[in-house]
Design an enzyme around this catalytic site. Structure first.
Site, PDB file in Angstrom:
ATOM      1  N   GLY A  49      84.991  -7.266  48.911  1.00 57.51           N
ATOM      2  CA  GLY A  49      84.298  -8.422  49.456  1.00 57.51           C
ATOM      3  C   GLY A  49      85.114  -9.283  50.396  1.00 57.51           C
ATOM      4  O   GLY A  49      85.837  -8.791  51.275  1.00 57.51           O
ATOM      5  N   ILE A  50      85.030 -10.588  50.193  1.00 53.49           N
ATOM      6  CA  ILE A  50      85.709 -11.545  51.068  1.00 53.49           C
ATOM      7  C   ILE A  50      87.221 -11.385  50.981  1.00 53.49           C
ATOM      8  O   ILE A  50      87.921 -11.487  51.984  1.00 53.49           O
ATOM      9  CB  ILE A  50      85.282 -12.982  50.706  1.00 53.49           C
ATOM     10  CG1 ILE A  50      83.797 -13.189  51.025  1.00 53.49           C
ATOM     11  CG2 ILE A  50      86.129 -14.007  51.461  1.00 53.49           C
ATOM     12  CD1 ILE A  50      83.228 -14.503  50.537  1.00 53.49           C
ATOM     13  N   VAL A  95      94.104 -13.057  36.543  1.00 54.76           N
ATOM     14  CA  VAL A  95      94.219 -14.515  36.623  1.00 54.76           C
ATOM     15  C   VAL A  95      93.954 -15.188  35.284  1.00 54.76           C
ATOM     16  O   VAL A  95      94.269 -16.363  35.098  1.00 54.76           O
ATOM     17  CB  VAL A  95      93.258 -15.092  37.690  1.00 54.76           C
ATOM     18  CG1 VAL A  95      93.632 -14.597  39.076  1.00 54.76           C
ATOM     19  CG2 VAL A  95      91.801 -14.787  37.363  1.00 54.76           C
ATOM     20  N   TYR A 187      77.698 -20.417  37.311  1.00 52.49           N
ATOM     21  CA  TYR A 187      78.282 -20.150  38.630  1.00 52.49           C
ATOM     22  C   TYR A 187      78.281 -21.415  39.485  1.00 52.49           C
ATOM     23  O   TYR A 187      79.309 -21.779  40.080  1.00 52.49           O
ATOM     24  CB  TYR A 187      77.511 -19.038  39.340  1.00 52.49           C
ATOM     25  CG  TYR A 187      78.030 -18.752  40.724  1.00 52.49           C
ATOM     26  CD1 TYR A 187      79.186 -17.995  40.902  1.00 52.49           C
ATOM     27  CD2 TYR A 187      77.376 -19.238  41.855  1.00 52.49           C
ATOM     28  CE1 TYR A 187      79.689 -17.739  42.176  1.00 52.49           C
ATOM     29  CE2 TYR A 187      77.868 -18.981  43.128  1.00 52.49           C
ATOM     30  CZ  TYR A 187      79.019 -18.237  43.288  1.00 52.49           C
ATOM     31  OH  TYR A 187      79.513 -17.988  44.541  1.00 52.49           O
ATOM     32  N   LYS A 191      81.541 -23.690  40.881  1.00 49.19           N
ATOM     33  CA  LYS A 191      81.852 -23.964  42.282  1.00 49.19           C
ATOM     34  C   LYS A 191      81.928 -25.462  42.563  1.00 49.19           C
ATOM     35  O   LYS A 191      82.673 -25.896  43.448  1.00 49.19           O
ATOM     36  CB  LYS A 191      80.830 -23.269  43.190  1.00 49.19           C
ATOM     37  CG  LYS A 191      80.906 -21.741  43.122  1.00 49.19           C
ATOM     38  CD  LYS A 191      82.315 -21.216  43.423  1.00 49.19           C
ATOM     39  CE  LYS A 191      82.415 -19.711  43.355  1.00 49.19           C
ATOM     40  NZ  LYS A 191      83.757 -19.205  43.699  1.00 49.19           N
TER      41      LYS A 191
END
Length: 282
Positions: A49-50, A95, A187, A191
């Site tokens: 992805g990104i 992480v 989600y 954010k």
């Protein structure tokens, strides 16, 4: 000396001091095709992805890159696909394992002869298709742990490494246009937390010469949204009429972690195709 002469002398000194300040050199890129020349970047979630596209753009702009993730084979395949030779390494890193992150950061820095990390991109993240009525405590915890806790402790580990090494670096978080919407799913809530955390980290680290910001994309054509190479990117719910491409987000990332973004501090840059503030009234 008369009062008038004292005033004139003081004004002259102030003018000379202001001229001296103006003469202080300000970093300015000479070659805009190599905005990240000489920089070492660590990208979590760098195997898809990104994150993957950001690695590609960073390499193209002169950086050396370390992509991080939890799947060794996937990272190895991505490294081969990027085909950047000695300018690209990978490291298996989770992480969620906060206790090992300090050692992992040192291990990553030692992968190149420069023994440093100038840029951290926190791209590791997950989404959930569960509606408010169906969210389980386990799913809520999974999303918040990866998206929020992971970003927090990864930023602290790299930030403290930069401070110890006296590196004036950049940390870039991945937020979302969802953070403009009511926080009803894990989600979206995560954010919102990234936006707030970005301000907090920026406030803490700027005194050490470390710049922290975030990018908040709208819908992006990535596997997270079940989009793959060759898929239709038309999106009727977005005012721009299409999904963003990961490469577009990556190019903004290049700018923000380059010297051109040094005075962007604690900000979240939105790239939504109009799916952010302009569509809230629809």
């Amino acid at each position: 000396m008369s009062l008038k002469r004292k005033i004139k002398s003081l004004i002259h000194k102030m003018i000379m001091l202001s001229k001296e300040k103006i003469m202080i050199p300000i970093p300015s890129p000479v070659n805009t095709n190599e905005l990240l020349s000489g920089k070492i970047a660590l990208i979590t979630g760098g195997s898809s992805g990104i994150g993957f596209e950001t690695a590609k753009s960073f390499l193209r702009n002169g950086a050396k890159v370390i992509i991080a993730g939890t799947n060794h084979d996937k990272l190895k395949n991505c490294t081969e696909k990027l085909n950047a030779g000695d300018n690209l390494k990978f490291i298996v890193l989770n992480v969620l394992e906060a206790g090992s992150l300090d050692d992992k950061v040192i291990e990553a820095a030692n992968m190149f002869n420069e023994n440093r990390i100038d840029i951290l991109v926190n791209s590791a993240g997950v989404n959930s298709g569960m509606s408010f009525e169906n969210v389980t405590p386990q799913e809520f915890e999974r999303i918040m742990n990866i998206n929020v806790r992971g970003t927090y402790f990864m930023s602290r580990a790299v930030g403290e490494f930069m401070i110890a090494q006296k590196i004036r670096g950049h940390i870039l978080n991945l937020a979302s246009a969802s953070s403009l919407r009511p926080g009803i799913t894990p989600y979206i809530i995560s954010k919102w937390a990234i936006r707030g955390m970005t301000i907090g980290l920026a406030d803490y680290f700027i005194n050490h010469g470390i710049t922290v910001n975030a990018i908040a994309p709208g819908p992006v054509a990535t596997p997270m949204l079940n989009k793959h190479d060759g898929d239709n990117i038309y999106n009727s719910s977005n005012p721009a009429g299409r999904f963003a491409m990961p490469s577009e987000i990556a190019e903004l990332a290049v700018f923000m972690v380059s010297s051109m973004g040094d005075l962007i501090v604690g900000d979240t840059y939105f790239m939504t195709g109009g799916g952010g503030v302009t569509s809230l009234h629809r």
